[in-house]
Design a protein around this motif. Structure first.
Motif, PDB file in Angstrom:
ATOM      1  N   PRO A 281       0.788  -1.241   0.000  1.00 56.83           N
ATOM      2  CA  PRO A 281       0.000   0.000   0.000  1.00 56.83           C
ATOM      3  C   PRO A 281       0.817   1.286   0.000  1.00 56.83           C
ATOM      4  O   PRO A 281       0.603   2.155  -0.851  1.00 56.83           O
ATOM      5  N   GLU A 282       1.735   1.418   0.946  1.00 60.90           N
ATOM      6  CA  GLU A 282       2.440   2.687   1.057  1.00 60.90           C
ATOM      7  C   GLU A 282       3.275   2.983  -0.183  1.00 60.90           C
ATOM      8  O   GLU A 282       3.234   4.079  -0.733  1.00 60.90           O
ATOM      9  N   MET A 286       2.495   6.093  -2.866  1.00 62.63           N
ATOM     10  CA  MET A 286       3.459   7.173  -3.067  1.00 62.63           C
ATOM     11  C   MET A 286       3.994   7.186  -4.496  1.00 62.63           C
ATOM     12  O   MET A 286       4.227   8.253  -5.076  1.00 62.63           O
ATOM     13  N   GLU A 287       4.167   6.007  -5.078  1.00 66.92           N
ATOM     14  CA  GLU A 287       4.651   5.952  -6.456  1.00 66.92           C
ATOM     15  C   GLU A 287       3.617   6.532  -7.418  1.00 66.92           C
ATOM     16  O   GLU A 287       3.969   7.225  -8.389  1.00 66.92           O
ATOM     17  N   LEU A 289       1.481   8.866  -6.753  1.00 68.29           N
ATOM     18  CA  LEU A 289       1.461  10.326  -6.583  1.00 68.29           C
ATOM     19  C   LEU A 289       2.692  10.984  -7.191  1.00 68.29           C
ATOM     20  O   LEU A 289       2.593  12.039  -7.829  1.00 68.29           O
ATOM     21  N   ILE A 290       3.861  10.380  -7.012  1.00 65.75           N
ATOM     22  CA  ILE A 290       5.073  10.978  -7.564  1.00 65.75           C
ATOM     23  C   ILE A 290       5.028  10.965  -9.091  1.00 65.75           C
ATOM     24  O   ILE A 290       5.568  11.856  -9.752  1.00 65.75           O
ATOM     25  N   SER A 291       4.348   9.969  -9.674  1.00 67.11           N
ATOM     26  CA  SER A 291       4.243   9.940 -11.142  1.00 67.11           C
ATOM     27  C   SER A 291       3.464  11.145 -11.652  1.00 67.11           C
ATOM     28  O   SER A 291       3.780  11.696 -12.719  1.00 67.11           O
ATOM     29  N   ILE A 292       2.455  11.555 -10.908  1.00 69.74           N
ATOM     30  CA  ILE A 292       1.632  12.701 -11.312  1.00 69.74           C
ATOM     31  C   ILE A 292       2.429  13.994 -11.182  1.00 69.74           C
ATOM     32  O   ILE A 292       2.387  14.872 -12.057  1.00 69.74           O
ATOM     33  N   ARG A 293       3.176  14.111 -10.097  1.00 73.00           N
ATOM     34  CA  ARG A 293       4.045  15.291  -9.926  1.00 73.00           C
ATOM     35  C   ARG A 293       5.134  15.312 -10.994  1.00 73.00           C
ATOM     36  O   ARG A 293       5.440  16.358 -11.566  1.00 73.00           O
TER      37      ARG A 293
END
Length: 313
Positions: A281-282, A286-287, A289-293
């Motif tokens: 999950p974690e 996070m992966e 979300l970082i892809s979107i950023r």
């Protein structure tokens, strides 16, 4: 050393948490297709907002579930509408001063037919009347700004609505309230769980006549350009992960604040994998979300906002 040289970073202040506001008191009804997300009465929404502020989130995006619906979606612009009432209550609370209060502007949650605008019927044929819808959306935006919204976020995808909303805000003395336009919103299968959350599924037909075709990148750039020309201050891309290339193309072309909405289907499918033990999950959260950023979004609207902020703390 990896942290030292990392190129793309997440921070809580760049995440926006959606809230679904419903009538009543002490209501906290879990949305079955979106684990950990709830329909909240205003008193419970205030408590949720306090948690978001304590976690350092950037803001909230408010959606309303009215007690009653009609063909015109009149609850969207009522002075005592569900989101207007929530905004006034949230704005009273000094603990929430750090949160930017964004108000979604659309009619789908408020219309009995579930479409994002006024429907005109002729026998078995129907169409969504663009100009009549735009007038009501502008009225809704002015009402939300008067109730205290910091940002007006139209998500309806009617043509010309940004110009009308900007004019209505200015006429109401809200020249300083910016418009965050869902300028590139695609007709997507990934909205399914949201329609349960907001009770906004169309009662007939679908929204492909006014939401964008997923195959059209160049058209998405034209839509963004038009909205900026009409007075949008920021743009929002939706969905996020299936359209990372659109976010990247927009980032390279437009020098304005840009967000992306990690929509309900993206959130729910990850949770389904978490529940089956298929993904960690974690790390997966996070992966994603970082892809979107990394694609170019300055901020992210996401149902993971609170959990991600806890990881980043």
């Amino acid at each position: 050393m990896r942290a030292l040289v990392r190129e793309t970073h997440l921070r809580p202040g760049a995440m926006i948490y959606p809230l679904f506001i419903c009538p009543g008191e002490s209501v906290r009804k879990e949305i079955s297709s979106m684990p950990g997300c709830f329909n909240l009465s205003i008193d419970e929404a205030v408590k949720e907002a306090e948690q978001c502020a304590a976690l350092g989130l950037g803001g909230l995006l408010l959606f309303g579930l009215p007690a009653e619906k009609d063909e015109q979606g009149t609850g969207a612009w009522a002075d005592d509408g569900i989101v207007q009432s929530a905004l006034r209550e949230l704005k009273k609370n000094r603990k929430l001063d750090s949160l930017v209060m964004m108000a979604d502007v659309c009619l789908c949650e408020y219309t009995s037919h579930g479409h994002c605008g006024v429907v005109v019927r002729d026998g078995n044929h129907y169409e969504v009347a663009n100009d009549a819808s735009v007038a009501l959306l502008a009225k809704t935006a002015a009402s939300l700004a008067a109730a205290g919204a910091d940002v007006i976020a139209p998500s309806d995808m009617m043509d010309g609505r940004v110009a009308s909303i900007r004019a209505a805000l200015d006429a109401g003395g809200h020249e300083q309230v910016p418009v965050l336009s869902y300028a590139s919103k695609f007709a997507s299968a990934f909205y399914g769980p949201f329609r349960e959350a907001a009770d906004s599924a169309p009662q007939f037909g679908d929204r492909r006549s006014y939401q964008m075709d997923g195959g059209n990148l160049r058209e998405a750039m034209r839509e963004i350009e038009l909205d900026l020309a009409e007075g949008a201050d920021m743009v929002l891309m939706k969905p996020a992960m299936p359209y990372l290339d659109v976010i990247r193309a927009a980032r390279e072309r437009f020098d304005v604040p840009m967000g992306a909405y990690q929509v309900s289907g993206e959130f729910s499918m990850l949770h389904a994998a978490f529940q089956r033990g298929w993904l960690e999950p974690e790390r997966a959260m996070m992966e994603s979300l970082i892809s979107i950023r990394r694609a170019g979004a300055d901020f992210i609207v996401t149902y993971f906002a609170k959990d991600a902020a806890k990881v980043l703390a």
